[in-house]
Each structure stands twice: as structure tokens, then as C-alpha cells.
Design an enzyme around this catalytic site. Structure first.
Site, PDB file in Angstrom:
ATOM      1  N   ASP A  67      18.714 -27.786   1.450  1.00 20.02           N
ATOM      2  CA  ASP A  67      18.557 -27.627   0.007  1.00 20.02           C
ATOM      3  C   ASP A  67      18.539 -26.153  -0.395  1.00 20.02           C
ATOM      4  O   ASP A  67      18.464 -25.268   0.456  1.00 20.02           O
ATOM      5  CB  ASP A  67      17.279 -28.333  -0.482  1.00 20.02           C
ATOM      6  CG  ASP A  67      16.051 -28.006   0.371  1.00 20.02           C
ATOM      7  OD1 ASP A  67      16.119 -27.056   1.178  1.00 20.02           O
ATOM      8  OD2 ASP A  67      15.022 -28.686   0.220  1.00 20.02           O
ATOM      9  N   ASN A 136       3.810 -34.498  -1.578  1.00 17.22           N
ATOM     10  CA  ASN A 136       4.036 -35.770  -2.276  1.00 17.22           C
ATOM     11  C   ASN A 136       5.020 -36.662  -1.519  1.00 17.22           C
ATOM     12  O   ASN A 136       5.511 -37.652  -2.055  1.00 17.22           O
ATOM     13  CB  ASN A 136       4.538 -35.504  -3.706  1.00 17.22           C
ATOM     14  CG  ASN A 136       5.837 -34.719  -3.726  1.00 17.22           C
ATOM     15  OD1 ASN A 136       6.459 -34.487  -2.678  1.00 17.22           O
ATOM     16  ND2 ASN A 136       6.275 -34.297  -4.906  1.00 17.22           N
TER      17      ASN A 136
HETATM   18  C1  GLP Z   1       9.963 -27.387   0.170  1.00 18.52           C
HETATM   19  C2  GLP Z   1      11.291 -27.710   0.853  1.00 18.52           C
HETATM   20  C3  GLP Z   1      11.162 -28.856   1.808  1.00 18.52           C
HETATM   21  C4  GLP Z   1       9.973 -28.636   2.709  1.00 18.52           C
HETATM   22  C5  GLP Z   1       8.718 -28.619   1.886  1.00 18.52           C
HETATM   23  C6  GLP Z   1       7.444 -28.430   2.703  1.00 18.52           C
HETATM   24  O1  GLP Z   1       9.749 -28.114  -0.970  1.00 18.52           O
HETATM   25  N1  GLP Z   1      12.351 -27.974  -0.051  1.00 18.52           N
HETATM   26  O2  GLP Z   1      12.375 -28.996   2.541  1.00 18.52           O
HETATM   27  O3  GLP Z   1       9.909 -29.643   3.674  1.00 18.52           O
HETATM   28  O4  GLP Z   1       8.813 -27.543   0.978  1.00 18.52           O
HETATM   29  O5  GLP Z   1       7.256 -27.091   2.988  1.00 18.52           O
HETATM   30  P1  GLP Z   1       6.172 -26.500   3.967  1.00 18.52           P
HETATM   31  O6  GLP Z   1       6.708 -26.722   5.347  1.00 18.52           O
HETATM   32  O7  GLP Z   1       6.105 -25.047   3.619  1.00 18.52           O
HETATM   33  O8  GLP Z   1       4.919 -27.217   3.723  1.00 18.52           O
END
Ligand code: GLP
Length: 241
Positions: A67, A136
Site C-alpha cells: 500500500d 482494528n
Molecule cells: C499501517 C499499514 C499496515 C500495517 C499497519 C500496522 O496502517 N498500512 O500495512 O500493517 O499500519 O502497523 P504497525 O506494524 O506499525 O503496527
């Protein structure tokens, strides 16, 4: 689903990097799906280490990132383009032609999404997709309520996600409101999935992913239907399971 419980972040990162190493050494032209966020950061460090020690080469590897934010330029330190180059690509021998990220600044985002889907198909599909999980239960940027049949496209970020990602920005109004992401169906097409979850704040989402109903309100629950998913998580993330 195979669940591997680890004692700390370092063990999660090490185990994840070993799974990637295994794929790279097994397949002639491996295609990896990559994720951003704090969960895979340590894994990238371990992979750089392995590369520096001569244990692994990315010469034949192709990558597709999950993404990207809409409207952040490549040199903005919060863009996923910047993150991936800073945390991995600039430190290994991957060919830049084999690195693929969605272009959040593309003029025609619909065309960009179609182009990405085409490129994944032309590469023969994703052998191993790395995922984190949002508080979420989102995967990629597929927020609760997203159709399981969605393919790559533009999405609106919900407030919980923007709040969670605020820590990287100076203020909430700087956190983008939209992103372009592989869809759930695109992710589910991957031959194998590796999901990393760390910390107490992920425990509700992790519980729903593993034991909850397969329901669009918790996007990660769709993974129960995938034929090969490995989850690496620490005790806190698994505390509700
Ligand atoms: C973002 C990304 C996700 C990721 C999520 C969790 O929203 N788009 O791909 O999995 O954050 O991130 P973290 O690993 O920093 O908790």
C-alpha cells in the site's frame, strides 16, 4: 493457520527473516509482497544483516508493496516509498527494476491500480506476502467494512487508523485521509502469507483474526480461509487468544 509464539520483538524479526530467507533460497525468481509499519522493521534489519554476511542475495527477487498513502511524495519520510528504500532496498542488492510500489501521486489512480494488478499477474503472482495488522484488524489499508472481493484500489482511512499512524506525523491534519492498497482478494491470491503481530494493542484484532467469525468487519479474519498462513506474534498480542 500456523501460530508461532515468540518471546520478544527480536525473536519475531529473526524468525520472519528466516522464513523469507527460506523462500528466496528455494525459488528461482521469488516474488515477495512486502509491508510497512513498525512490525516488519526488525525483520528488514535481519535481512540486511544476512545480506551483508553473504548468506542471502536479492538479485533474483521481485517485490510488490502492499500500500501507499495518497498525495505523499517519494521523498516525504512518511511515504512508504521512502520507508522501504530507507529500511531495506538501499541496503541490499535488489534490482530497482524489480521493486514495485503503488504510486500514491499517480494522476490516474484507477489506472495505477489496474497497472499494479497486471504487474503482479505478469510476475506470476506473489509467493509470500508479509502483513502487519492494524488495531482494528485491517490488513494493507483494507479497513473494516471493506469487501472481501476488493482488488487494488483507493480507500479512505478510518479515524482509528489515522490516530494510530499519527505517531509518525506532526499533527493529525498531516496524516493522509486516503491510500491506495492491494485489495483483500489480491492479498488472498498470494500463495503464502506471513503475518506479524506485536504488542497488547493488537490482541483484540489478533483474537478476531484467529477465532472470530470470518466477517468484513474484521478484515484479517478472511485469512482463516487462506490455505497457508503463518502468524508470528508475541505473548501480549496472543493474550486474548
Ligand atoms: C499501517 C499499514 C499496515 C500495517 C499497519 C500496522 O496502517 N498500512 O500495512 O500493517 O499500519 O502497523 P504497525 O506494524 O506499525 O503496527
Amino acid at each position: 493457520m500456523e501460530i508461532i509464539q515468540v518471546k520478544d520483538y527480536q525473536e519475531m524479526s529473526k524468525k520472519a527473516s528466516e522464513i523469507i530467507e527460506g523462500k528466496i533460497n528455494l525459488i528461482d525468481k521469488p516474488v515477495l509482497g512486502l509491508a510497512t509499519g513498525s512490525s516488519p522493521e526488525g525483520m528488514y534489519e535481519c535481512l540486511i544483516d544476512k545480506y551483508k554476511k553473504g548468506e542471502i542475495s536479492f538479485q533474483n527477487t521481485t517485490t510488490f508493496n502492499l500500500d501507499e498513502y495518497i498525495d505523499l511524495s517519494k521523498d516525504n519520510s512518511n511515504s512508504y516509498y521512502y520507508y522501504m528504500h530507507d529500511k531495506l532496498f538501499n541496503h541490499i542488492d535488489i534490482k530497482s527494476i524489480n521493486v514495485h510500489l503503488l504510486k500514491g501521486m499517480a494522476r490516474d489512480l484507477r489506472e495505477e491500480a489496474l497497472r499494479y494488478e497486471r504487474m503482479i499477474r505478469d510476475a506470476g503472482g506473489i509467493d509470500l506476502q508479509v502483513l502487519g495488522i492494524g488495531v482494528n484488524g485491517h490488513i494493507g489499508f483494507n479497513e473494516p467494512g471493506t469487501k472481501f472481493t476488493n482488488r487494488t484500489g483507493v480507500v479512505e482511512l478510518n479515524e482509528l487508523t489515522r490516530q494510530a499512524n499519527l505517531r509518525h506525523f506532526q499533527s493529525l491534519d498531516q496524516v493522509p485521509t486516503h491510500a491506495i492498497t492491494m485489495g483483500i482478494e489480491t492479498i488472498m491470491d498470494s500463495k503464502e502469507i506471513l503475518l506479524l503481530a506485536f504488542g497488547k494493542e493488537k490482541s483484540r484484532a489478533v483474537k478476531g483474526m484467529i477465532h472470530g467469525d470470518v466477517d468484513e468487519h474484521l478484515p484479517a479474519s478472511v485469512l482463516q480461509k487462506h490455505q497457508k498462513v503463518t502468524i508470528i506474534a508475541d505473548e501480549a498480542a496472543l493474550s486474548n487468544v
